[in-house]
Design an enzyme around this catalytic site. Sequence first.
Site, PDB file in Angstrom:
ATOM      1  N   LYS A 129       0.864  -1.176   0.000  1.00 26.25           N
ATOM      2  CA  LYS A 129       0.000   0.000   0.000  1.00 26.25           C
ATOM      3  C   LYS A 129       0.903   1.228   0.000  1.00 26.25           C
ATOM      4  CE  LYS A 129      -1.904   3.000   1.875  1.00 26.25           C
ATOM      5  NZ  LYS A 129      -1.947   4.474   1.519  1.00 26.25           N
ATOM      6  N   GLU A 170       9.652   2.030  10.939  1.00 25.22           N
ATOM      7  CA  GLU A 170      10.672   3.043  10.672  1.00 25.22           C
ATOM      8  C   GLU A 170       9.926   4.360  10.644  1.00 25.22           C
ATOM      9  OE1 GLU A 170      12.761   5.773   8.967  1.00 25.22           O
ATOM     10  OE2 GLU A 170      12.544   4.557   7.166  1.00 25.22           O
ATOM     11  N   CYS A 218      13.462  11.303   6.703  1.00 28.17           N
ATOM     12  CA  CYS A 218      13.383  10.987   8.124  1.00 28.17           C
ATOM     13  C   CYS A 218      14.754  10.995   8.781  1.00 28.17           C
ATOM     14  CB  CYS A 218      12.698   9.637   8.340  1.00 28.17           C
ATOM     15  SG  CYS A 218      13.421   8.294   7.366  1.00 28.17           S
ATOM     16  N   GLU A 220       9.456  17.164  14.663  1.00 23.12           N
ATOM     17  CA  GLU A 220       9.927  16.911  13.306  1.00 23.12           C
ATOM     18  C   GLU A 220       9.195  17.826  12.328  1.00 23.12           C
ATOM     19  OE1 GLU A 220      10.809  13.011  10.564  1.00 23.12           O
ATOM     20  OE2 GLU A 220       8.846  13.128  11.524  1.00 23.12           O
TER      21      GLU A 220
END
Length: 487
Positions: A184, A259, A293, A390
Amino acid sequence: MTTVDDRVRPELGPGGLFIAGRWRERAERRDVIDPSTGDVVTTVAEATADDVNDAVAAARAAFDDGPWARTPGRERARVLHRVADLIRSRADELVATESVDVGKPVTLCRAVDVETIAEQYEYYSALAQSLDGATRQIPIPSHAYTAREPLGVVGAITPFNFPLILSSSKIAPALATGNAIVHKPAEDTPLSALLMAEILTEAGVPAGVINVVTGSGAVAGDALLRHPGVDKIAFTGSTKVGRYAAQVAGESLKPITLELGGNAAHIIFEDADLDKAIGATIKAFVFNSGQFCMAGPRLLVAEPLYDTVLGILAQAVPGVPVGDPFDESTVVGPMAGERHLAKAQEYIALARAEGARVVAGGERLDSPGFYLQPTVLAGLPADSRVIQEEIFGPVLTVQSFRDEEEAIALANSTPYGLAAGLQTENVARAHGVAARLHAGIVWVNDWAMLDPAIPFGGVKQSGHGREYGPEALDAYTRTKSVVISLA
């Protein structure tokens, strides 16, 4: 391929679902936006929960009854090597598709994204041939050994920022170990996943072993997470969604690798080579428009160098080429979508409200598309949300530190622990500081040195499990012990 306004762009037809080796159309469609213009370039099918059920059923049948799981590792290796060859032969198509979908500069797409996935399949084709167990000596009269077996059906859920790399980092080891997959991709950037389904099938991956369902996370993603026919989830995305994915997987005790988000610190010590350090600093926060990331959005600078570093950044950062991703001189393209740009702008506005000094950038470009100037901020308190959270955009915060202890404390002060880096000419310091940083990967005197042989993954709220390296195979296999009586 067609040429539009001197830019090479792919001819994009409507995308369907790929289930059991066949394309399936859907009346419900989702627009795919070119981030460099804001224009709709094509549409893809919007999968329903029933479509996910069908994809899982196809994967289940391919694993339980098909040949792939029982194919010798050497044969699977040949298929994966053909995948790598096809990736390189269709590199232009992959580059153009990824660029128009995500907004990545074509030069980076070619050198980084496409070459990386070819290397991933080559690397795991080699490891597919070396999966084995071990005999064990035990005191009872028996022959005892272990075997590594595939898990079954893997649900791979991947994000918008590196569609090719972060899907192949799951699919390649899953295929190498004999699993079947339902992928997906991110709802915003699904195009390369459909192209890779073609390539995998052309290389010889049997029908049903790879399935792709495009659509929303709320419908298709959730259905995949909850499906009882899925044996393992491999997820890359935000920490917020990762928590939800872990909760859902935990309800059925389904293994999951995560992750997740990052907010890496990049430390410049007083003995650093400043030219190298500045180059690595800029690369660390502007690469992929900061949508990485493992970016380095928090710069920590030794006090004696602080003003010098800010002065250099003030001069250098505005000169980084920002623009059309199909212009080969571009280094920073647009952000992947309007909501990603808006989030970064909100953090810049918050920084200004908190009294930050805008050293460079800070504004949206006055042009079509979702462009943000690379931005450098100084003077924020350590507990500022702009530092602690973040941002996921081309935004760098700069703080000073007095000594090594303070540098390490500041680096470890956020909830994240995916990557970190430091600049020093002192080898003992490099080893000592790296050992104390809370991160799954630490870079010294450069940034983003990645290779399929080097595992990466997070600690704390950056997730758990490792991708890349032989360690990734552990996530896609289980160990079975066999003990045969000799009495």
